[in-house]
Scaffold this active site. Structure first.
Site, mmCIF file in Angstrom:
data_model
loop_
_atom_site.group_PDB
_atom_site.id
_atom_site.type_symbol
_atom_site.label_atom_id
_atom_site.label_comp_id
_atom_site.label_asym_id
_atom_site.label_seq_id
_atom_site.Cartn_x
_atom_site.Cartn_y
_atom_site.Cartn_z
ATOM 1 C CE1 TYR A 160 -4.436 0.902 0.708
ATOM 2 C CE2 TYR A 160 -3.362 2.783 1.686
ATOM 3 C CZ TYR A 160 -4.488 2.183 1.191
ATOM 4 O OH TYR A 160 -5.653 2.866 1.178
ATOM 5 C CE LYS A 227 2.426 -17.895 1.105
ATOM 6 N NZ LYS A 227 1.758 -19.196 1.150
ATOM 7 C CG ASP A 278 -1.239 -20.506 2.002
ATOM 8 O OD1 ASP A 278 -0.856 -19.902 3.008
ATOM 9 O OD2 ASP A 278 -0.618 -21.452 1.517
ATOM 10 C CG ASP A 302 -7.313 -5.116 -0.863
ATOM 11 O OD1 ASP A 302 -8.504 -4.818 -0.723
ATOM 12 O OD2 ASP A 302 -6.654 -4.848 -1.878
#
Ligand code: NAP
Length: 411
Positions: A160, A227, A278, A302
């Site tokens: 971002y 992640k 995930d 997001d």
């Protein structure tokens, strides 16, 4: 003399003081609103009607909101000749709690996005998106009632931050030369390059806000979604700093999940967990009831907030807020849907639910619950806007304002 050239400060209201963690709210707070572009005026008129009715009903006239219109977007351009007048930012800073409709991003206007500018200038570092199901709203999953999550998405870092260079530019070539020469990286020729910064400061204030929210609202866990198995020093550090801030600032009111595996009891403390991004997408579909507050860096949040919103009926009914240390800005999560502008047709649910979040933030929970009851009643009565009606058997399609009126009737 008023510092405001275009807006006027209501004479019958008072300022909210304090900070977002502990706002001090008078009985008649001044709350600035930005109507928004496209369908903004349609959904704002409906929202204002519902909020005023909920507050009046809940407090018998002892409390009320002194609304103050401030300008951004197309209306600001008409009124003041600029998209985001400085006085609008000054008003949001001064009055601390505000609400806005969607804004068009002017194409070629030299501004990246008014929404992004508002978040950056006011340092609204957490985007908060509660996701829960209103009985009767069409959902693509079997057990939407099990979804009751609040996604806290970091707003100022990660991808971002907008630090990127286009393929073939001298800047991208210089960054590539530096990374390949001094840093030993291997990067293909003509690559576009983006940088993903995640800091301990940005992470800790954001995760701390998520934990404070969980504590204030009796929620039992905060899950750090990352992640970190692949991006160890950004996403992985987000997880580590998240656990650290919980231990440093909330040692008695939080407990890491790993200690429960060793046999310790939560004993009313907020459990801090982490999940790889995930697997989190599977978890919210397969075991949604195990997740309450979810704290994420920007990009994960997001994706996750829209995926979760889809489970409970889509963006038309998804509320949101962008919150920093001193300003909280509540907003519809969908865009301006320009083809429906002025038709009195679209669903005002997202902005209305955002207004309910705002009332909770003010500590006016009775009024927020009145809105929840009204919405549930309107959906149960099957008197809904076109987007819901087309998916609900036997429902009656009503206009934006008629939907608002039905909500008020069912409070
Ligand atoms: P959009 O305005 O959200 O509209 C996309 C579609 O979503 C609409 O055509 C409509 O679907 C449905 N929809 C959106 N809001 C609805 C509502 N309240 N009730 C019922 N259905 C609703 O997305 P977009 O067309 O991509 O974006 C348009 C403009 O909005 C762009 O300028 C964008 O930059 C801006 N935007 C602003 C914000 C913000 O201010 N926070 C957020 C996103 C986008 P159907 O056609 O199927 O009925």
């Amino acid at each position: 003399m008023s510092p405001y050239q275009y807006a006027s400060v209501p004479g019958d209201g008072e300022k909210i003081t304090g900070d977002t963690g502990r706002p001090v709210v008078p009985d008649r707070p001044i709350v600035p609103f930005i109507e928004g572009d496209g369908i903004g005026p349609d959904i704002w008129a409906a929202t204002r009607h519902v909020v005023d009715a909920a507050v009046a009903k809940s407090f018998d006239g002892a409390r009320g909101i002194a609304w103050m219109e401030v300008y951004a977007g197309e209306k600001a351009n008409e009124v003041a000749g600029e998209w985001l007048p400085g006085e609008t930012l000054a008003a949001l800073t001064e009055f601390k709690v505000a609400i806005k409709g969607p804004l068009t991003t002017p194409v070629g206007g030299g501004i990246r996005s008014l929404n992004v500018t508002l978040r950056q200038v006011l340092d609204l570092y957490s985007c908060i998106r509660p996701v829960s199901w209103i009985p009767g709203v069409p959902s693509p999953v079997k057990e939407p009632h099990k979804v009751d999550m609040v996604v806290f998405r970091e707003n100022t870092e990660d991808v971002y931050a907008g630090i990127e260079w286009a393929s073939g530019t001298p800047e991208a070539d210089r960054v590539r030369d530096f990374l390949m020469g001094d840093m030993g990286a291997s990067i293909r020729e003509a690559s576009g390059i983006g940088i993903k910064p995640i800091s301990p400061f940005g992470t800790k204030r954001h995760v701390a806000a998520a934990i404070r929210y969980a504590l204030a609202r009796g929620r039992d866990s905060v899950t750090l979604m990352h992640k970190g198995n692949i991006m160890k020093f950004t996403e992985g550090s987000f997880r580590d700093w998240g656990y650290e801030v919980a231990a440093e600032r909330f040692p008695d009111s939080t407990v890491p999940e790993a200690r429960l595996w060793e046999g310790e009891e939560a004993d009313g403390r907020v459990v801090i967990k982490d999940r790889i991004a995930d697997s989190m997408f599977q978890q919210v579909l397969l075991r949604p009831a195990e997740y309450s507050v979810v704290a994420t860096p920007n990009l994960n949040g997001d994706y996750l907030s829209d995926a979760c919103a889809a489970q409970v009926g889509g963006l038309g009914m998804a509320p949101g807020a962008n919150v920093g240390d001193s300003v909280a800005l509540f907003e519809a999560t969908h865009g301006t849907a320009p083809k429906y502008a002025g038709l009195n047709r679209v669903n005002p649910g997202s902005l209305i639910l955002s207004a309910a979040m705002m009332l909770e933030h003010l500590g006016w929970d009775e009024a927020a619950r009145a809105i929840d009851r009204g919405l549930e009643g309107a959906v149960a009565a099957g008197r809904v806007t076109y987007d819901l009606e087309r998916q609900m058997e036997g429902a009656t399609r009503v206009s934006t304002l008629a939907f608002a009126e039905t909500i008020v009737e069912h409070m």
